[in-house]
Design a protein around this motif. Structure first.
Motif, PDB file in Angstrom:
ATOM      1  N   LEU A  28       8.255   3.750  -0.233  1.00 20.31           N
ATOM      2  CA  LEU A  28       7.058   3.010  -0.638  1.00 20.31           C
ATOM      3  C   LEU A  28       6.914   3.032  -2.152  1.00 20.31           C
ATOM      4  O   LEU A  28       7.145   4.046  -2.816  1.00 20.31           O
ATOM      5  N   ASP A  29       6.524   1.871  -2.704  1.00 17.88           N
ATOM      6  CA  ASP A  29       6.305   1.777  -4.146  1.00 17.88           C
ATOM      7  C   ASP A  29       5.181   2.721  -4.555  1.00 17.88           C
ATOM      8  O   ASP A  29       4.087   2.688  -3.957  1.00 17.88           O
ATOM      9  N   HIS A  32       0.193   2.678  -6.309  1.00 13.62           N
ATOM     10  CA  HIS A  32      -0.657   1.557  -5.877  1.00 13.62           C
ATOM     11  C   HIS A  32      -1.743   1.993  -4.905  1.00 13.62           C
ATOM     12  O   HIS A  32      -2.392   1.156  -4.269  1.00 13.62           O
ATOM     13  N   ASP A  89       7.456   8.373   2.249  1.00 16.43           N
ATOM     14  CA  ASP A  89       8.649   7.618   2.599  1.00 16.43           C
ATOM     15  C   ASP A  89       9.051   7.919   4.042  1.00 16.43           C
ATOM     16  O   ASP A  89       8.816   9.025   4.551  1.00 16.43           O
ATOM     17  N   THR A 125       6.094  -5.488   5.925  1.00 12.98           N
ATOM     18  CA  THR A 125       5.249  -5.948   4.828  1.00 12.98           C
ATOM     19  C   THR A 125       4.103  -4.959   4.657  1.00 12.98           C
ATOM     20  O   THR A 125       3.307  -4.762   5.575  1.00 12.98           O
ATOM     21  N   CYS A 127       0.818  -3.725   2.412  1.00 16.77           N
ATOM     22  CA  CYS A 127      -0.218  -4.080   1.434  1.00 16.77           C
ATOM     23  C   CYS A 127      -0.941  -2.793   1.011  1.00 16.77           C
ATOM     24  O   CYS A 127      -1.402  -2.028   1.867  1.00 16.77           O
ATOM     25  N   HIS A 132      -1.248  -4.727  -4.257  1.00 20.91           N
ATOM     26  CA  HIS A 132       0.203  -4.838  -4.362  1.00 20.91           C
ATOM     27  C   HIS A 132       0.818  -5.007  -2.980  1.00 20.91           C
ATOM     28  O   HIS A 132       0.400  -4.356  -2.009  1.00 20.91           O
ATOM     29  N   GLN A 134       4.509  -4.963  -0.862  1.00 24.46           N
ATOM     30  CA  GLN A 134       5.920  -4.581  -0.851  1.00 24.46           C
ATOM     31  C   GLN A 134       6.552  -5.057   0.454  1.00 24.46           C
ATOM     32  O   GLN A 134       5.972  -4.889   1.530  1.00 24.46           O
ATOM     33  N   VAL A 135       7.737  -5.642   0.366  1.00 22.76           N
ATOM     34  CA  VAL A 135       8.463  -6.117   1.537  1.00 22.76           C
ATOM     35  C   VAL A 135       9.786  -5.374   1.628  1.00 22.76           C
ATOM     36  O   VAL A 135      10.564  -5.349   0.666  1.00 22.76           O
ATOM     37  N   ILE A 136      10.024  -4.771   2.771  1.00 21.94           N
ATOM     38  CA  ILE A 136      11.237  -3.984   3.009  1.00 21.94           C
ATOM     39  C   ILE A 136      11.877  -4.523   4.277  1.00 21.94           C
ATOM     40  O   ILE A 136      11.205  -4.665   5.312  1.00 21.94           O
TER      41      ILE A 136
END
Length: 756
Positions: A28-29, A32, A89, A125, A127, A132, A134-136
């Motif tokens: 995960l980013d 955020h 993660d 996906t 949020c 922000h 993030q798509v993984i």
């Protein structure tokens, strides 16, 4: 609207010696905030199960099911916010099986009807709190290895080796350095569509009713109900030893009756680890009541109470319709219809769930659709399947195939009866099914989605009518499975197949005109209403003489009467003649697929209610209740799938779970129970119970789109007592014997009349 994918289909870089497992890291980013929401979408070329952080993403099984893969592949979508709540993660993991994509389908010894390669696609996906996103998704960074499933087939079963299972494989921290790389598969992502219908899930579980040893020394298990799914096994024994489960619907001569399976092996094999193992073969399904167990550690006496559990699997449909009455055999018949639908509504409305077939035969659902929409909320399920019908039809010049999806067209050695043109009842599913859905639920969406398909079918047949205006050429199934036909020649019916065909297309033309009216398509209203009247005229001119219909058998009269093809004088004579034929048969059933859904209505609508009851309640073969007296717990394909001596019908085609002949349940609800729709979606109800047959009470209920509707009637001491529940926002017209019609407002009502 379909999703815009950034993930890609991936497959193991080299062929594996078992069903593939695939896993990828989810990092995960940072920075955020917390995860506000997360959605996972996934699909496969094959069937797929997904885990996030070692936990199952959904209860769904056999995803993405079976659709017209050439043009449409569905994907699942679930909210997985709770699985990412800790913000750490994790790992996204999937397991793949052959399913309908690569597995053996049809009668030919062939695999991979749609492709040789299994592949998965998954996209997460996420949020975050600050907005922000993030798509993984699946890409070249994923890893793959063979899992514990060493083989899997919908027909033949699944083999699982517990020694190859590591429960850590789907969890963070697992060392996958020994796994191999994956590669991207160039599948057209534009084919991916969301589900319209419900997913397949585990519905309920059953424990064994009896475990014993057969005369030949085989260990047999009876679950008490013919069902569709698999057996979950809890067992402990020597490492490397194998427990084998073979499934079948019936016993014959006190042994497992496997001949109706034809080439389907229906066998699961579980290799033990040496510890306490739990096996659940979720990449297959079987139609069965009985299981033969071989290799159980310690033998039959060591099979504990929780060792074997039958897991019932079906599309996740909500039950809405119920019926019960004073005759236990009739109530059991109704439950048999329910179980037959439950087992065969497994992603596709199939003909049967056990042998080497399990196809979406259009003739079966054409006959059964009015009953299906009464028993369960099947609106989206059937809309989903109708989308495949439309796609198959568009790519075959308006021809509705025998099965949807059209596997027959893909078989390497197609049977002699590959469809070359439209066929009555079977092709008429394009019209009859959406009309049944609309009438049951009142939402014209299904008509709007299906109208071009409906019109294309009728127009195609119109172009093939003879100069006499009849549908009297080409192959026809006719009154398939007439009980008087030779068991080896099920199309050899008493009813003239072209009388059946012309009657059916006349009905379809009238239905398309009705659909056009509902949709406000005035030009098509005129087109199809005119055609319907022309067909009616041609039918009478060619096939009717003084109320006698050509071939003079129960099916042709049933169709002519229920499809309103006869003039008033001929209608009265035809109704009388039908009643005579039923009496001449000794009140035994004499209709097949074409006539059976309509014969009870044909009798009761022409003043022959008692004959309809005598036919319904007959217990000698052939009849609806004969299988019940033989212990049936689902509807059989043939009236005599099992002969009175307990042997299986000698015909090659014999199933003990085939819902088509259970179409009478619709009449049971409407006429015996007394609850019907006067307007689509039950905006206005008809309450008109018609007691007979010696029944002293009956009750039917339905969760309509407006709420619960219910009718309960009792007969005692010459009086008919009726209790009615009318949902809010609706009204009900009541017709009771010997009483004036009346309108009921929403609410609870109690009425009385003189018993008939």
């Amino acid at each position: 609207m379909s999703h815009a994918w950034s993930a890609r289909f991936v497959t193991p870089a080299t062929e594996l010696d078992g069903a593939p497992l695939l896993r990828g890291d989810v990092r995960l980013d940072p920075g955020h905030g917390a995860v506000a929401s997360a959605t996972l979408r996934w699909s496969a070329l094959g069937v797929v199960e997904a885990w996030l952080g070692g936990r199952p993403v959904a209860a769904d099984v056999l995803t993405p099911g079976w659709s017209a893969y050439e043009w449409r592949l569905r994907y699942a979508e679930h909210d997985v916010t709770a699985l990412l709540a800790d913000g750490t993660d994790t790992v996204l993991a999937v397991a793949l099986g052959d399913g309908w994509w690569r597995g053996r389908l049809g009668w030919a010894p062939r695999c991979a009807p749609y492709g040789e390669q299994l592949a998965a696609i998954a996209e997460l996906t996420v949020c975050f709190a600050d907005g922000h996103v993030q798509v993984i998704g699946t890409d070249e960074s994923w890893r793959a290895a063979a899992g514990p499933t060493t083989s899997d087939s919908l027909y033949d079963g699944q083999s699982i080796d517990a020694r190859r299972y590591d429960p850590r494989w789907a969890q963070p921290g697992f060392d996958d350095s020994g796994w191999q790389a994956v590669r991207v598969v160039g599948h057209d992502l534009a084919r991916l569509e969301p589900y319209v219908g419900p997913p397949v899930r585990r519905i309920t579980e059953l424990s064994p009713e009896r475990v014993w040893t057969s005369p030949s020394g085989r260990v047999l298990v009876d679950f008490g109900q013919n069902l569709v799914g698999w057996v979950r096994v809890r067992v402990q024994g020597e490492a490397g030893s194998t427990v084998t489960l073979r499934h079948a619907e019936v016993l014959e001569h006190e042994e497992l009756g496997t001949r109706p399976l034809r080439s389907a092996q229906a066998t699961d094999r579980f290799t033990l680890s040496g510890g306490a193992d739990v096996f659940e073969p979720t990449f297959t399904f079987h139609g069965f009541r009985y299981v033969e167990v071989d290799g159980w550690p310690g033998g039959v006496d060591a099979i504990g109470a929780d060792a074997l559990t039958a897991v019932v699997v079906s599309s996740d449909l909500r039950r809405i319709g119920y019926f019960d009455c004073s005759e236990p055999l009739l109530s059991r018949l109704h439950e048999n219809v329910v179980w037959g639908m439950r087992g065969n509504f497994l992603d596709v409305p199939t003909d049967c769930p056990q042998r080497d077939e399990r196809l979406g035969w259009t003739g079966d659902i054409a006959a059964f659709a009015p009953t299906a929409v009464r028993l369960f909320d099947a609106e989206d399920f059937l809309r989903d399947w109708l989308r495949d019908l439309d796609l198959e039809q568009r790519h075959q010049d308006g021809l509705v195939p025998y099965v949807v999806p059209d596997l027959i067209r893909r078989m390497p050695n197609p049977p002699d009866f590959v469809p070359v043109d439209s066929t009555a009842v079977w092709s008429d599913a394009a019209v009859w099914v959406p009309m049944a859905v609309w009438r049951a639920y009142g939402d014209p969406t299904v008509l709007a989605e299906s109208f071009e398909s409906m019109a294309a079918h009728v127009r195609r047949v119109r172009s093939r009518l003879s100069d006499d205006g009849l549908w009297d050429s080409g192959f026809q199934f006719g009154d398939w499975l007439d009980p008087d036909a030779d068991p080896h020649h099920p199309a050899d019916a008493k009813a003239d197949r072209y009388v059946v065909a012309t009657a059916c297309i006349a009905r379809s033309a009238r239905m398309v005109a009705e659909a056009a009216t509902a949709l406000g398509r005035t030009e098509e209203v005129a087109e199809f209403a005119t055609l319907a009247e022309e067909l009616r005229t041609a039918f009478n001119r060619a096939y009717v003489r003084d109320g006698r219909v050509k071939s003079d058998c129960t099916t042709v009269y049933s169709l002519a009467l229920v499809f309103d093809l006869l003039d008033p004088a001929d209608r009265e004579r035809a109704g009388k003649r039908l009643a005579e034929l039923v009496a001449e048969s000794g009140y035994h059933i004499s209709t097949g697929f074409a006539g059976t859904p309509f014969i009870a209505d044909a009798l009761s609508s022409t003043g022959h209610l008692e004959e309809a009851y005598r036919l319904l309640l007959q217990t000698e073969c052939p009849s609806w209740l004969y299988p019940v007296t033989m212990g049936a717990t689902t509807i059989w394909e043939r009236w005599d799938s099992m002969l009175p001596d307990g042997s299986i019908n000698p015909g090659e085609m014999t199933s003990f779970n085939h819902y088509a002949l259970g179409a009478v349940a619709d009449w049971v609800h409407r006429v015996v129970g007394g609850l019907a729709a006067l307007e689509p979606g039950y905006r206005r109800l008809l309450v008109a119970p018609r007691p007979g047959g010696g029944l002293t009470w009956a009750e039917t209920s339905l969760e309509t789109p407006h709420g619960l509707a219910r009718v309960r009637w009792d007969v005692a001491d010459g009086q008919l007592d009726v209790r009615v529940t009318v949902p809010e926002g609706t009204s009900a017209l009541v017709r009771l014997p010997g009483a004036e019609e009346q309108e009921l407002e929403p609410g609870e009502h109690t009425l009385t009349a003189t018993a008939p």
